[in-house]
Scaffold this motif. Structure first.
Motif, PDB file in Angstrom:
ATOM      1  N   ASN A 176       0.830  -1.198   0.000  1.00 29.11           N
ATOM      2  CA  ASN A 176       0.000   0.000   0.000  1.00 29.11           C
ATOM      3  C   ASN A 176       0.866   1.249   0.000  1.00 29.11           C
ATOM      4  OD1 ASN A 176      -2.506  -1.465   0.233  1.00 29.11           O
ATOM      5  ND2 ASN A 176      -1.971  -1.846   2.368  1.00 29.11           N
ATOM      6  N   VAL A 177       0.371   2.276  -0.651  1.00 29.36           N
ATOM      7  CA  VAL A 177       1.091   3.540  -0.762  1.00 29.36           C
ATOM      8  C   VAL A 177       0.338   4.604   0.014  1.00 29.36           C
ATOM      9  CG1 VAL A 177       2.047   5.240  -2.351  1.00 29.36           C
ATOM     10  CG2 VAL A 177       1.782   2.860  -3.077  1.00 29.36           C
ATOM     11  N   GLU A 178       1.081   5.437   0.757  1.00 27.35           N
ATOM     12  CA  GLU A 178       0.424   6.516   1.481  1.00 27.35           C
ATOM     13  C   GLU A 178       1.329   7.737   1.565  1.00 27.35           C
ATOM     14  OE1 GLU A 178      -0.415   5.239   5.469  1.00 27.35           O
ATOM     15  OE2 GLU A 178       1.665   5.509   6.131  1.00 27.35           O
ATOM     16  N   ILE A 179       0.703   8.898   1.511  1.00 27.04           N
ATOM     17  CA  ILE A 179       1.390  10.144   1.825  1.00 27.04           C
ATOM     18  C   ILE A 179       1.174  10.396   3.305  1.00 27.04           C
ATOM     19  CG2 ILE A 179       1.484  12.629   1.422  1.00 27.04           C
ATOM     20  CD1 ILE A 179       0.499  12.120  -1.398  1.00 27.04           C
ATOM     21  N   ASN A 180       2.254  10.653   4.036  1.00 26.99           N
ATOM     22  CA  ASN A 180       2.164  10.725   5.485  1.00 26.99           C
ATOM     23  C   ASN A 180       2.967  11.905   6.005  1.00 26.99           C
ATOM     24  OD1 ASN A 180       1.927   9.983   8.284  1.00 26.99           O
ATOM     25  ND2 ASN A 180       1.700   7.862   7.653  1.00 26.99           N
ATOM     26  N   SER A 181       2.867  12.161   7.275  1.00 26.21           N
ATOM     27  CA  SER A 181       3.680  13.203   7.912  1.00 26.21           C
ATOM     28  C   SER A 181       4.302  12.688   9.203  1.00 26.21           C
ATOM     29  CB  SER A 181       2.834  14.444   8.198  1.00 26.21           C
ATOM     30  OG  SER A 181       1.742  14.120   9.044  1.00 26.21           O
ATOM     31  N   GLU A 182       4.366  11.353   9.342  1.00 33.51           N
ATOM     32  CA  GLU A 182       4.953  10.740  10.530  1.00 33.51           C
ATOM     33  C   GLU A 182       6.453  10.566  10.323  1.00 33.51           C
ATOM     34  OE1 GLU A 182       3.513  10.099  13.392  1.00 33.51           O
ATOM     35  OE2 GLU A 182       1.573  10.850  12.707  1.00 33.51           O
ATOM     36  N   TYR A 183       7.189  11.624  10.579  1.00 32.81           N
ATOM     37  CA  TYR A 183       8.619  11.596  10.294  1.00 32.81           C
ATOM     38  C   TYR A 183       9.403  10.720  11.264  1.00 32.81           C
ATOM     39  CZ  TYR A 183       8.256  14.971   6.554  1.00 32.81           C
ATOM     40  OH  TYR A 183       7.959  15.583   5.363  1.00 32.81           O
ATOM     41  N   ASN A 184       8.817  10.392  12.400  1.00 35.93           N
ATOM     42  CA  ASN A 184       9.504   9.481  13.322  1.00 35.93           C
ATOM     43  C   ASN A 184       9.658   8.096  12.711  1.00 35.93           C
ATOM     44  OD1 ASN A 184       9.984  11.307  15.378  1.00 35.93           O
ATOM     45  ND2 ASN A 184       8.035  10.901  16.399  1.00 35.93           N
ATOM     46  N   ILE A 213      11.182  20.430   8.428  1.00 33.54           N
ATOM     47  CA  ILE A 213      10.716  20.124   7.073  1.00 33.54           C
ATOM     48  C   ILE A 213       9.237  19.741   7.070  1.00 33.54           C
ATOM     49  CG2 ILE A 213      12.991  19.461   6.248  1.00 33.54           C
ATOM     50  CD1 ILE A 213      12.175  16.574   6.370  1.00 33.54           C
ATOM     51  N   ASN A 214       8.723  19.278   8.208  1.00 32.55           N
ATOM     52  CA  ASN A 214       7.313  18.928   8.310  1.00 32.55           C
ATOM     53  C   ASN A 214       6.423  20.173   8.306  1.00 32.55           C
ATOM     54  OD1 ASN A 214       5.188  17.116   8.484  1.00 32.55           O
ATOM     55  ND2 ASN A 214       5.230  17.021  10.708  1.00 32.55           N
ATOM     56  N   LEU A 221       6.343  13.295   2.179  1.00 29.95           N
ATOM     57  CA  LEU A 221       6.784  12.009   2.722  1.00 29.95           C
ATOM     58  C   LEU A 221       5.888  10.919   2.149  1.00 29.95           C
ATOM     59  CD1 LEU A 221       8.486  10.289   4.650  1.00 29.95           C
ATOM     60  CD2 LEU A 221       6.847  10.843   6.463  1.00 29.95           C
ATOM     61  N   LEU A 222       6.491   9.973   1.465  1.00 32.27           N
ATOM     62  CA  LEU A 222       5.765   8.885   0.825  1.00 32.27           C
ATOM     63  C   LEU A 222       6.202   7.561   1.432  1.00 32.27           C
ATOM     64  CD1 LEU A 222       3.701   8.541  -1.520  1.00 32.27           C
ATOM     65  CD2 LEU A 222       5.640   8.157  -3.038  1.00 32.27           C
ATOM     66  N   ASN A 223       5.227   6.747   1.835  1.00 27.63           N
ATOM     67  CA  ASN A 223       5.519   5.455   2.470  1.00 27.63           C
ATOM     68  C   ASN A 223       4.956   4.303   1.650  1.00 27.63           C
ATOM     69  OD1 ASN A 223       6.704   6.669   4.707  1.00 27.63           O
ATOM     70  ND2 ASN A 223       4.811   6.721   5.873  1.00 27.63           N
ATOM     71  N   ILE A 224       5.643   3.179   1.713  1.00 28.25           N
ATOM     72  CA  ILE A 224       5.121   1.920   1.192  1.00 28.25           C
ATOM     73  C   ILE A 224       4.919   0.992   2.392  1.00 28.25           C
ATOM     74  CG2 ILE A 224       5.535  -0.072  -0.289  1.00 28.25           C
ATOM     75  CD1 ILE A 224       5.158   2.490  -1.872  1.00 28.25           C
ATOM     76  N   SER A 232       9.183   0.896   3.348  1.00 29.69           N
ATOM     77  CA  SER A 232       9.999   1.779   2.524  1.00 29.69           C
ATOM     78  C   SER A 232       9.442   3.187   2.648  1.00 29.69           C
ATOM     79  CB  SER A 232       9.991   1.319   1.062  1.00 29.69           C
ATOM     80  OG  SER A 232      10.803   2.155   0.264  1.00 29.69           O
ATOM     81  N   SER A 233      10.327   4.167   2.716  1.00 25.24           N
ATOM     82  CA  SER A 233       9.864   5.533   2.949  1.00 25.24           C
ATOM     83  C   SER A 233      10.851   6.504   2.314  1.00 25.24           C
ATOM     84  CB  SER A 233       9.755   5.786   4.456  1.00 25.24           C
ATOM     85  OG  SER A 233       9.192   7.050   4.726  1.00 25.24           O
ATOM     86  N   ALA A 234      10.338   7.611   1.794  1.00 30.96           N
ATOM     87  CA  ALA A 234      11.218   8.601   1.168  1.00 30.96           C
ATOM     88  C   ALA A 234      10.616   9.990   1.274  1.00 30.96           C
ATOM     89  CB  ALA A 234      11.475   8.251  -0.289  1.00 30.96           C
ATOM     90  N   ILE A 235      11.515  10.970   1.331  1.00 33.21           N
ATOM     91  CA  ILE A 235      11.124  12.369   1.327  1.00 33.21           C
ATOM     92  C   ILE A 235      11.459  12.948  -0.040  1.00 33.21           C
ATOM     93  CG2 ILE A 235      11.516  14.636   2.357  1.00 33.21           C
ATOM     94  CD1 ILE A 235      12.389  13.165   4.915  1.00 33.21           C
ATOM     95  N   PHE A 236      10.477  13.626  -0.621  1.00 37.17           N
ATOM     96  CA  PHE A 236      10.650  14.297  -1.904  1.00 37.17           C
ATOM     97  C   PHE A 236      10.433  15.796  -1.705  1.00 37.17           C
ATOM     98  CE2 PHE A 236       9.248   9.986  -2.587  1.00 37.17           C
ATOM     99  CZ  PHE A 236      10.107   9.527  -3.566  1.00 37.17           C
ATOM    100  N   ILE A 237      11.024  16.581  -2.580  1.00 34.68           N
ATOM    101  CA  ILE A 237      10.884  18.035  -2.498  1.00 34.68           C
ATOM    102  C   ILE A 237      10.335  18.564  -3.820  1.00 34.68           C
ATOM    103  CG2 ILE A 237      12.002  20.215  -1.951  1.00 34.68           C
ATOM    104  CD1 ILE A 237      14.345  18.677  -0.825  1.00 34.68           C
ATOM    105  N   LYS A 238       9.317  19.415  -3.723  1.00 34.89           N
ATOM    106  CA  LYS A 238       8.768  20.075  -4.910  1.00 34.89           C
ATOM    107  C   LYS A 238       8.959  21.580  -4.775  1.00 34.89           C
ATOM    108  CE  LYS A 238       6.064  21.334  -8.394  1.00 34.89           C
ATOM    109  NZ  LYS A 238       6.195  22.815  -8.255  1.00 34.89           N
ATOM    110  N   TYR A 239       9.589  22.173  -5.790  1.00 31.61           N
ATOM    111  CA  TYR A 239       9.758  23.625  -5.817  1.00 31.61           C
ATOM    112  C   TYR A 239       9.905  24.066  -7.270  1.00 31.61           C
ATOM    113  CZ  TYR A 239      11.230  28.315  -4.485  1.00 31.61           C
ATOM    114  OH  TYR A 239      11.296  29.678  -4.325  1.00 31.61           O
TER     115      TYR A 239
END
Length: 342
Positions: A176-184, A213-214, A221-224, A232-239
Motif C-alpha cells: 500500500n502507498v500513502e502520503i504521510n507526515s509521521e517523520y519518526n 521540514i514537516n 513524505l511517501l511510504n510503502i 519503505s519511505s522517502a522524502i521528496f521536495i517540490k519547488y
C-alpha cells in the motif's frame, strides 16, 4: 556594481531569487532551505548578491569559522548547503559576470575566507559561471525524468522492462502507498539504512531537522506499507520546475517485495501531478555507471546529467598549514578539500 550580503532570516533573500529566471529557481537557493541547514549546525547561511542595472547574480553558501588550529585570528571557509547550489545569474553579459566574480573574490579576501567548496546544480548547469582560480571537477552522473512526456510515455519509454516487472510484482504483493507526515517512522527506517551503508554521522539528521521540514509544503513524505508495517519511505521536495528525490530508507527484510521500485513509480505520478517539469533522482554513491544505486535510478530514466563540484583555495598559505596540521595529527594524507574540519 552594488554588492549585498544577506542572512537567511532576511525577507529580501527570496525576492532576489525571484528575479532570477524561473527555470533556474529551485529549493536549494531559498532562504528557508539554507536556514534549515543553519539550524542543523552546518554554518551560517549567507547570500552574496551583485546588482548592476538589470543584471543580477546571487550565490548562497554556508560560512564556517575554522577553530582549534591556533591561527591567531578569525578565518573561515564556505561551501554549498547539502544538495546542490553554486551561483545563479540572470544574464550572460561577460563583463558583468567577470565583475561579479571579482567582487566575490574580494569579499573572500576581506573576510579571511581561505577555501570554498561548491556543489553545482546538475540540471541548471551553472558550473561555468566561476572560472578564476577554481578547479571544476566532474563528480558523478545523476538521473532525471522529463515530466513533460506524461505518465504513459514515461512508463513505456523511460522505465526499463525489468523495472516495470518489479513494479508489477510490488503491486501484486499487496503493498500500500500513502502520503504521510509521521517523520519518526521515516527517521527510524532511514537510520537503519544509513547503518547498513555505514554512512557518516552527518547523515543522521536531528529531530529538529524533521520537525522543520514537516512545517513546509515543499516536502512530501511517501511510504510503502506491507499490511501495517512501513517497509519503505522517502522524502521528496517540490519547488518550481523541480521535483527531487531527497532522502530514503527501506527495511532490508522486505526488499524481496520490490517496495523501492513501487515507491519511485508512485513518486513519478506525484511529480507529474505537481506541475513540475523535471524529476531529479540524483546519482549513485560514486561516479561509476555500474554503481548499484545509480543503476537502480537509471532504470527509471535514460536522461543523465553531469554533477560537478568546485574547489577554490583563497589563502594558500593558511590552507597549506591547516592540511599539514591535520595530516600530522591523523597520520594520513588528506583526501578532501575541507579535510581539516574532520
Amino acid at each position: 556594481m552594488n554588492t549585498i550580503i544577506l542572512d537567511s532570516n532576511s525577507n529580501e533573500w527570496n525576492n532576489y531569487l525571484g528575479n532570477i529566471n524561473k527555470s533556474f529557481q529551485d529549493i536549494y537557493y531559498t532562504s528557508g532551505y539554507y536556514n534549515l541547514y543553519e539550524q542543523n549546525g552546518d554554518g551560517k547561511a549567507k547570500l552574496f548578491i551583485c546588482k548592476e542595472g538589470n543584471n543580477l547574480a546571487i550565490y548562497p553558501f554556508m560560512l564556517n569559522e575554522i577553530i582549534d588550529y591556533k591561527l591567531g585570528g578569525k578565518y573561515f571557509d564556505i561551501e554549498s548547503a547539502y544538495g546542490y547550489g553554486g551561483p545563479l545569474v540572470n544574464t550572460d553579459d561577460k563583463i558583468f559576470l567577470n565583475n561579479f566574480e571579482n567582487e566575490f573574490l574580494t569579499y573572500c579576501n576581506e573576510e579571511n575566507i581561505i577555501a570554498e567548496f561548491i556543489r553545482f546544480h546538475p540540471l541548471i548547469k551553472n558550473e561555468r559561471i566561476f572560472n578564476k582560480n577554481i578547479e571544476v571537477l566532474h563528480n558523478r552522473f545523476t538521473v532525471y525524468l522529463d515530466l513533460a512526456k506524461g505518465l504513459d510515455r514515461i512508463w513505456k519509454e523511460d522505465i526499463k522492462s525489468k523495472n516495470r516487472n518489479m513494479i508489477r510484482k510490488a503491486e501484486k504483493s499487496s503493498l500500500n502507498v500513502e502520503i504521510n507526515s509521521e517523520y519518526n517512522i521515516f527517521k527510524d527506517i532511514y537510520s537503519k539504512t544509513m547503518d547498513k551503508v555505514k554512512a557518516s554521522e552527518y547523515y543522521y539528521f536531528s529531530e529538529k531537522y524533521y520537525r522543520e521540514i514537516n512545517r513546509t509544503k515543499n516536502y512530501i513524505l511517501l511510504n510503502i506499507k506491507k499490511e501495517d508495517i512501513t517497509i519503505s519511505s522517502a522524502i521528496f521536495i517540490k519547488y518550481g520546475d523541480y521535483f527531487h528525490y531527497h532522502l530514503a530508507g527501506s527495511l532490508q527484510e522486505y526488499l524481496k517485495f520490490a517496495p523501492n521500485n513501487l515507491l519511485i513509480w508512485e513518486a513519478v505520478k506525484l511529480a507529474c501531478e505537481s506541475g513540475a517539469k523535471y524529476f531529479h533522482l540524483g546519482g549513485g554513491v560514486n561516479n561509476s555507471l555500474d554503481d548499484k544505486l545509480f543503476k537502480f535510478k537509471n532504470s527509471f530514466s535514460n536522461n543523465i546529467a553531469d554533477f560537478y563540484i568546485g574547489k577554490r583555495i583563497h589563502n594558500k598559505e593558511i590552507y597549506a598549514y591547516l592540511i599539514s596540521e591535520w595530516e600530522k595529527k591523523n597520520n594520513m594524507k588528506s583526501k578532501i578539500l575541507l579535510q581539516y574540519r574532520y
